[in-house]
Design a protein around this motif. Structure first.
Motif, PDB file in Angstrom:
ATOM      1  N   ASN A  11     -14.101  -5.002   0.020  1.00 28.50           N
ATOM      2  CA  ASN A  11     -13.677  -4.299  -1.193  1.00 28.50           C
ATOM      3  C   ASN A  11     -14.692  -3.246  -1.610  1.00 28.50           C
ATOM      4  O   ASN A  11     -14.322  -2.139  -2.045  1.00 28.50           O
ATOM      5  N   ASP A  12     -15.989  -3.569  -1.486  1.00 31.73           N
ATOM      6  CA  ASP A  12     -17.017  -2.580  -1.814  1.00 31.73           C
ATOM      7  C   ASP A  12     -16.968  -1.395  -0.853  1.00 31.73           C
ATOM      8  O   ASP A  12     -17.152  -0.239  -1.261  1.00 31.73           O
ATOM      9  N   GLU A  46     -14.331  -0.225   0.703  1.00 34.22           N
ATOM     10  CA  GLU A  46     -13.176   0.599   0.341  1.00 34.22           C
ATOM     11  C   GLU A  46     -13.438   1.381  -0.940  1.00 34.22           C
ATOM     12  O   GLU A  46     -13.051   2.548  -1.050  1.00 34.22           O
ATOM     13  N   TRP A  47     -14.119   0.754  -1.906  1.00 38.02           N
ATOM     14  CA  TRP A  47     -14.393   1.434  -3.163  1.00 38.02           C
ATOM     15  C   TRP A  47     -15.293   2.652  -2.933  1.00 38.02           C
ATOM     16  O   TRP A  47     -15.045   3.730  -3.473  1.00 38.02           O
ATOM     17  N   HIS A  48     -16.341   2.503  -2.138  1.00 35.81           N
ATOM     18  CA  HIS A  48     -17.251   3.620  -1.891  1.00 35.81           C
ATOM     19  C   HIS A  48     -16.580   4.710  -1.057  1.00 35.81           C
ATOM     20  O   HIS A  48     -16.880   5.907  -1.231  1.00 35.81           O
ATOM     21  N   TRP A  78      -5.829   4.158  -6.666  1.00 34.02           N
ATOM     22  CA  TRP A  78      -7.193   3.685  -6.903  1.00 34.02           C
ATOM     23  C   TRP A  78      -7.833   4.426  -8.072  1.00 34.02           C
ATOM     24  O   TRP A  78      -8.522   3.820  -8.903  1.00 34.02           O
ATOM     25  N   GLN A  80      -9.195   2.571 -12.123  1.00 37.26           N
ATOM     26  CA  GLN A  80     -10.575   2.387 -12.591  1.00 37.26           C
ATOM     27  C   GLN A  80     -10.675   2.185 -14.102  1.00 37.26           C
ATOM     28  O   GLN A  80     -11.423   1.308 -14.562  1.00 37.26           O
ATOM     29  N   LEU A 104     -15.307  -4.171 -13.294  1.00 31.15           N
ATOM     30  CA  LEU A 104     -16.154  -3.252 -12.550  1.00 31.15           C
ATOM     31  C   LEU A 104     -17.618  -3.562 -12.836  1.00 31.15           C
ATOM     32  O   LEU A 104     -18.002  -3.815 -13.980  1.00 31.15           O
ATOM     33  N   LYS A 109     -21.205   0.615 -10.434  1.00 30.01           N
ATOM     34  CA  LYS A 109     -20.041   1.439 -10.126  1.00 30.01           C
ATOM     35  C   LYS A 109     -19.679   2.335 -11.301  1.00 30.01           C
ATOM     36  O   LYS A 109     -19.300   3.504 -11.110  1.00 30.01           O
TER      37      LYS A 109
END
Length: 538
Positions: free
Chosen positions: A232-233, A235-237, A271, A275, A284, A288
């Motif tokens: 998940n991290d 994909e987030w970055h 995405w 947020q 979150l 982030k």
């Protein structure tokens, strides 16, 4: 006929060994074979072999007479039974060279002359061992305990080596990346430096396979290299750098909610709009939130309308994380609570995946169904969702019904009404055009008693007046239980409108009958007075 085969020439008188070998190795279609056959006239044939006895017991592929004429003439190792046949072959070869076709002739295939004294047995091929399921004897011993087939291979030890200049140059690039983006989470498909992303992925593979030197690993550890990270991290970055690319291209961060482009991932718009929701739910992490504010200039506090310090937000996030134990458990509990609120409001756990005001919840519900199908959910998660009467499988018609219902709700939020005009035609909103036709079908289904009670309740809560008369009204106990007083008034109004409609239809039928009678009388008069030339009917 004996098993041992004797060649048709004596070894002392016959052709030389070189000539015999050249005859056996001659390729098909080689005209030199005809010249070699002509020299056989000098050889004396001791015991000619009959063709019938040679071909006896052979299949159609092994028989010499099953070959085409060209291969019969020039087949390698072909010998004839007597001198007259040799002369015929020579004439056939001459005719073949000038383009004529010869009649089919029979030739005899002889074995190698060097092996005529010994009986050669065909070699039996070894049976290959099947690599399927191993036998039980190879897996277990006498006591029934599993026995490993091979000993485990010892891990490869890392060697000592001085880092090269190219390696140190990439390390300096990593330091620059960390100073700009506050970490070393380098995506493999980094848009502005893909070479660095591929190099980072290569270093992780080298370290896994123990191909990296100890000094190189120490250098990367001193920089703060991330060897393993959460999916998940990662994909987030990756989405963070895609947002950075969006800002560099369009010079803003106004990402449309339903935007599609071949140059960006399909999940990027969803995405981006998730947020603020994750920020409000305290899901979150603080780093982030800071990265979005520092790297992109996107302040979630202003977007969510909350004035909260970073230290206070971190305290709330950590306290929520400690209460649930892990990030995955916290995400599940928060979304399950939100699903319970959705069910209290809309009487069902079905959430469209792309609903306009709960996209995070819709995506989470879709993910739960997918994980349940792949058997990736834990028992306590399945049990908690079953308590909410979660729909693991949704019929396609029901899914479309709820989707159009929420599209109609979005229309009401914008126009403050649920009555879509009949001539509504907006190419940018095709779902609203279909929702207008969908509303007409709901009126018909309501008076045919084909709408479930909770769907009737949903439409009434949104302000839809189900009072249009479509056919005769029947008593529906389900609708009466929802609103008995309103149903009584609705029935009286419906019966009154039906009475008016019957009067109008009766009046129209009477007028059509009178018009038909007048037309018949006019036609009769026309047929009577036409011979006399009446000017009224000219």
């Amino acid at each position: 006929m004996s098993t041992a085969f004797r060649p048709p020439w004596p070894t002392a008188v016959g052709p030389s060994r070189m000539l015999r070998v050249s005859l056996w190795r001659a390729t098909r279609g080689d005209l030199l074979c005809a010249l070699a056959l002509s020299e056989l006239r000098l050889a004396t044939v001791s015991k000619p072999l009959s063709l019938a006895s040679f071909n006896a017991g052979r299949g159609p592929r092994d028989r010499c007479d099953a070959l085409p004429p060209q291969r019969r003439l020039f087949r390698a190792g072909a010998f004839v039974d007597n001198a007259e046949a040799v002369e015929r072959r020579r004439g056939d070869a001459d005719s073949l060279m000038i383009g004529e076709r010869s009649p089919p002739r029979r030739v005899i295939n002889l074995p190698d002359p060097e092996l005529h004294d010994a009986q050669v047995k065909p070699k039996t091929m070894k049976k290959r061992r099947r690599r399927g399921k191993p036998s039980k004897k190879a897996v277990k011993d006498r006591r029934g305990l599993p026995v490993p087939r091979t000993a485990p291979r010892p891990a490869r030890e890392m060697q000592h080596a001085t880092p090269e200049a190219e390696f140190m140059m990439k390390v300096r690039e990593l330091k620059v990346f960390k100073s700009k983006y506050m970490d070393l989470n380098v995506p493999k498909t980094l848009w502005d430096n893909q070479e660095l992303g591929l190099w980072v992925a290569d270093q992780k593979k080298r370290q896994t396979l123990r191909w990296m030197a100890i000094e190189e690993k120490n250098v990367l550890d001193s920089v703060g290299f991330v060897w393993k990270k959460n999916v998940n991290d990662a994909e987030w970055h990756m989405m963070l750098h895609e947002a950075r690319r969006f800002k560099a291209v369009f010079n803003n961060l106004d990402v449309p909610q339903r935007w599609k482009s071949e140059d960006w991932p399909a999940v990027f718009p969803r995405w981006w709009h998730q947020q603020p929701v994750l920020f409000q739910q305290r899901r979150l992490s603080v780093d982030k939130v800071i990265k979005l504010r520092v790297i992109l200039g996107y302040d979630l506090k202003k977007v969510a309308g909350e004035e909260i310090a970073d230290a206070e937000y971190e305290e709330q996030h950590l306290s929520q994380l400690e209460s649930h134990g892990s990030q995955n458990t916290m995400d599940f509990e928060v979304m399950a609570t939100q699903l319970q609120e959705w069910k209290d409001k809309y009487y069902t756990c079905h959430v469209p995946r792309k609903v306009h005001d709960a996209s995070v919840l819709g995506e989470w519900v879709h993910r739960m169904r997918r994980k349940y199908k792949k058997k990736l959910l834990e028992e306590w998660q399945i049990r908690k969702l079953n308590e909410l009467n979660f729909e693991w499988k949704v019929h396609q018609l029901d899914a479309r019904w709820y989707s159009l219902y929420h599209h109609l709700r979005r229309y009401k939020a914008k126009h403050a009404t649920v009555e879509i005009p009949e001539g509504f035609d907006d190419p940018s909103e095709p779902n609203w055009i279909e929702a207008s036709r969908w509303m007409e079908r709901q009126h018909k289904l309501f008076f045919k008693q084909k709408l479930s009670p909770h769907k009737v309740r949903l439409l009434k809560d949104m302000g839809v007046a189900l009072d249009k008369p479509y056919g005769p009204l029947k008593i529906n106990p389900m609708i009466q239980e929802v609103d008995p007083i309103g149903y009584k008034k609705l029935r009286e109004k419906h019966e009154e409108m039906l009475r008016k409609r019957k009067k109008v239809e009766k009046r129209a039928a009477k007028k059509r009958k009178e018009d038909r009678i007048k037309e018949m009388e006019r036609q009769e008069l026309l047929n009577w007075y036409l011979p006399f030339g009446d000017p009224r009917f000219r």
